[in-house]
Design an enzyme around this catalytic site. Structure first.
Site, PDB file in Angstrom:
ATOM      1  N   ASP A 158      10.799   0.040  14.399  1.00 13.39           N
ATOM      2  CA  ASP A 158       9.914   0.352  13.351  1.00 13.39           C
ATOM      3  C   ASP A 158       8.690  -0.232  13.555  1.00 13.39           C
ATOM      4  O   ASP A 158       8.348  -0.820  14.448  1.00 13.39           O
ATOM      5  CB  ASP A 158      10.879  -0.256  12.175  1.00 13.39           C
ATOM      6  CG  ASP A 158      10.497   0.682  10.962  1.00 13.39           C
ATOM      7  OD1 ASP A 158       9.368   0.987  10.673  1.00 13.39           O
ATOM      8  OD2 ASP A 158      11.357   0.776  10.067  1.00 13.39           O
ATOM      9  N   GLY A 203       2.853   7.609  12.277  1.00 12.94           N
ATOM     10  CA  GLY A 203       1.371   8.395  12.220  1.00 12.94           C
ATOM     11  C   GLY A 203       0.454   7.400  11.494  1.00 12.94           C
ATOM     12  O   GLY A 203      -0.513   7.977  10.642  1.00 12.94           O
ATOM     13  N   ASP A 255       8.093   7.272   4.776  1.00 11.66           N
ATOM     14  CA  ASP A 255       9.748   7.789   4.611  1.00 11.66           C
ATOM     15  C   ASP A 255       9.755   8.937   3.850  1.00 11.66           C
ATOM     16  O   ASP A 255       9.332   9.208   2.616  1.00 11.66           O
ATOM     17  CB  ASP A 255      10.342   6.277   3.856  1.00 11.66           C
ATOM     18  CG  ASP A 255      10.361   5.439   5.093  1.00 11.66           C
ATOM     19  OD1 ASP A 255       9.839   5.409   6.032  1.00 11.66           O
ATOM     20  OD2 ASP A 255      11.120   4.333   4.546  1.00 11.66           O
TER      21      ASP A 255
HETATM   22  C1  GLA Z   1      11.055   1.740   7.297  1.00 10.70           C
HETATM   23  C2  GLA Z   1      11.261   3.143   8.288  1.00 10.70           C
HETATM   24  C3  GLA Z   1      12.679   3.359   7.591  1.00 10.70           C
HETATM   25  C4  GLA Z   1      13.684   2.533   7.623  1.00 10.70           C
HETATM   26  C5  GLA Z   1      13.311   1.172   6.748  1.00 10.70           C
HETATM   27  C6  GLA Z   1      14.186   0.147   6.919  1.00 10.70           C
HETATM   28  O1  GLA Z   1      10.552   2.249   5.985  1.00 10.70           O
HETATM   29  O2  GLA Z   1      10.173   4.093   8.131  1.00 10.70           O
HETATM   30  O3  GLA Z   1      13.110   4.819   8.132  1.00 10.70           O
HETATM   31  O4  GLA Z   1      14.026   2.259   8.718  1.00 10.70           O
HETATM   32  O5  GLA Z   1      11.960   0.850   7.166  1.00 10.70           O
HETATM   33  O6  GLA Z   1      13.857  -0.975   6.391  1.00 10.70           O
END
Ligand code: GLA
Length: 528
Positions: free
Chosen positions: A163, A198, A220
């Site tokens: 991440d 991105g 997300d």
């Molecule tokens: C980010 C990622 C998600 C998830 C959360 C976990 O937002 O983009 O897909 O993994 O972190 O905290």
């Protein structure tokens, strides 16, 4: 030099200059860790649990059980992945990550062993920052890359989602390459998922191929139509960056989480398959209905996602929310999605020829959701309800089959680009190979037997541009000339007959003059 020749070479020079300045991209070199030759399929808990207490060992084991019992493993789902909040907030005295004993009382290795015992693979999560994304602040991998990679390898991890939170402003490429190298040093094959969203420039899809097996292209997803379709819209324009071993990732599936209608979930699944996206189930399979299982297990749709050609669909047309996608498939078929993003039923149409499938006396359209088939002489059209997607597999059903392989579906040697600045080509562009001896354009074709190959091309210079034609690496015709066509917008064809073996065959045109190959538009392969 005559005026027309001077103009032609000026045009060529301009085309080159334009190429160099605007269109040139470094050749995409894939990570080539041998993994993710087709998009990863599996599960990740985040979309259903986030960090709630039901994210625990019992859940993950239950998912692995269901993968086997409900036939998901049989249709290709293999990775059972855990997301954020699996660790304690502090490393141990040796600096190692520690699994949360409340969620994972037997640790992560025993969980991975359980998943492996089912013939499945196990994935984990951390962040390319000092902490992960959850506000509780679990430790991230920045500055701990090798130690954490070694820990993951020792636990039997097969997939890492990395991440982007708490990255301290350190350059993204630097951070993601550091973990790539650390994973490689462990010697364990680990699919590497870049979760950078991105976010920064240059965009991850322009540098991700040699770094990771997939990269998030968006923020997300959430379990509603507007979010899901927004991810599709952002991701569908990036098809040129995807291919075996390196995929665009518009985020995990929401199918089964309850916030969309069955129609919308079918659209979600259809579009993810068309876009060669990872198919990571994001719902708690212990609770979802049979309807959702039948979406997730649709083998015809999964086959589009997992097609070995690894070509992400392109958008053929997009008109006020009525969108036509087309995906090139390894056997020469096309998948066509007629997708209605609007609030009302609408007729959406395209044609077989628009997909570049090549001419045939008729085509079979198999509807991959209803499973019914019909024949058409060329028109592909359906009445599509609001938020629905009609998904067809299009194949030739006439005789004397010609399959068209566009140059934009081929592979170019370094310095070659897919251009569209000279009108009259078919598909979405043509191959402009580098001006050098040895510069090549290659297609992978799936026809077999005696075949007639017809190469569409333009050569706006005065001199013929010779190539060697090789099949599976062996030259079968030397110095085949591609004569001047008079202008870069005047297209012609050069034909050759040869016999193709069963299975897939590579056909490469390699320039034998310093001018490089002519601009190549397609190869039509006619058999039968
Ligand atoms: C980010 C990622 C998600 C998830 C959360 C976990 O937002 O983009 O897909 O993994 O972190 O905290």
């Amino acid at each position: 030099m005559s005026l027309s020749r001077r103009l032609a070479s000026a045009a060529a020079a301009f085309a080159l200059a334009a190429t160099g300045l605007v269109l040139a991209q470094p050749e995409a070199v894939a990570l080539e860790n041998g993994l993710a030759r087709t998009p990863p399929m599996g599960f990740n808990n985040w979309n259903s649990t986030q960090c709630k207490a039901d994210f625990n060992e019992a859940m993950i084991k239950g998912i692995a059980d269901i993968f086997v019992e409900k036939g998901l493993k049989d249709v290709g789902y293999s990775y059972v992945n855990i997301d954020d909040c699996w660790a304690l907030p502090s490393r141990n005295s040796s600096g190692a990550l520690v699994p949360d004993p409340a969620r994972f009382p037997n640790g992560i290795k025993s969980l991975a062993d359980y998943v492996h015992s089912k013939g499945l693979k196990f994935g984990i999560y951390t962040s390319a920052g000092t902490k992960t994304c959850n506000t509780a602040g679990f430790p991230g991998g920045l500055g701990h890359e090798q130690q954490d990679a070694n820990t993951f390898a020792s636990w039997g991890v097969d997939y890492l989602k990395y991440d982007n939170c708490n990255n301290q402003g350190v350059d993204a490429q630097q951070r993601y390459k550091a973990m790539r190298d650390a994973l490689a040093k462990t010697g364990r094959p680990i699919v590497y998922s870049l979760c950078e969203w991105g976010k920064t420039d240059p965009k991850v899809w322009t540098w991700g191929a040699p770094v990771g097996n997939l990269w998030r292209t968006t923020g997300d997803i959430s379990d509603k139509w507007s979010s899901m379709i927004g991810k599709a819209q952002a991701n569908r324009v990036l098809s040129q960056y995807a291919g075996p071993g390196h995929w665009n990732d518009p985020d995990m599936l929401e199918v089964g989480n309850g916030g969309m209608t069955a129609t919308e979930y079918r659209t979600h699944f259809s579009l993810w398959a068309m876009m060669s996206a990872p198919l990571l189930i994001g719902s708690d399979l212990r609770k979802v209905s049979d309807d959702n299982f039948s979406i997730l297990r649709n083998a015809d749709v999964i086959a589009l996602d997992q097609d070995t050609a690894g070509k992400q669909a392109t958008v053929l047309s997009s008109n006020a929310g009525l969108v036509v996608y087309s995906k090139v498939l390894a056997n020469g078929d096309r998948a066509v999605a007629l997708s209605n993003e609007t609030a009302a039923t609408a007729t959406i149409s395209t044609s077989a020829s628009a997909t570049g499938i090549g001419s045939a006396s008729s085509y079979t359209l198999k509807d991959l959701w209803t499973k019914s088939s019909r024949t058409t002489s060329g028109t592909i059209s359906a009445s599509v309800p609001s938020h629905a997607t009609v998904l067809y597999r299009v194949s030739k059903s006439g005789t004397g089959n010609t399959v068209r392989y566009e140059a934009e579906s081929g592979t170019l040697s370094a310095g070659g680009t897919i251009d569209s600045n000279h009108a009259g080509f078919s598909g979405t562009g043509f191959a402009n190979g580098a001006n050098a001896i040895g510069s090549y354009v290659e297609w992978t074709v799936s026809s077999s037997g005696p075949a007639s190959l017809s190469f569409g091309y333009a050569n706006g210079t005065a001199a013929a541009r010779p190539v060697d034609i090789s099949v599976n690496g062996t030259v079968v015709a030397s110095g085949v000339t591609f004569p001047a066509t008079g202008a870069w917008t005047t297209w012609s064809a050069v034909s050759r007959s040869l016999t193709l073996a069963a299975g897939t065959t590579t056909i490469r045109l390699t320039a034998t003059s310093a001018d490089g190959p002519a601009n190549l538009d397609y190869v039509d392969v006619t058999t039968g």
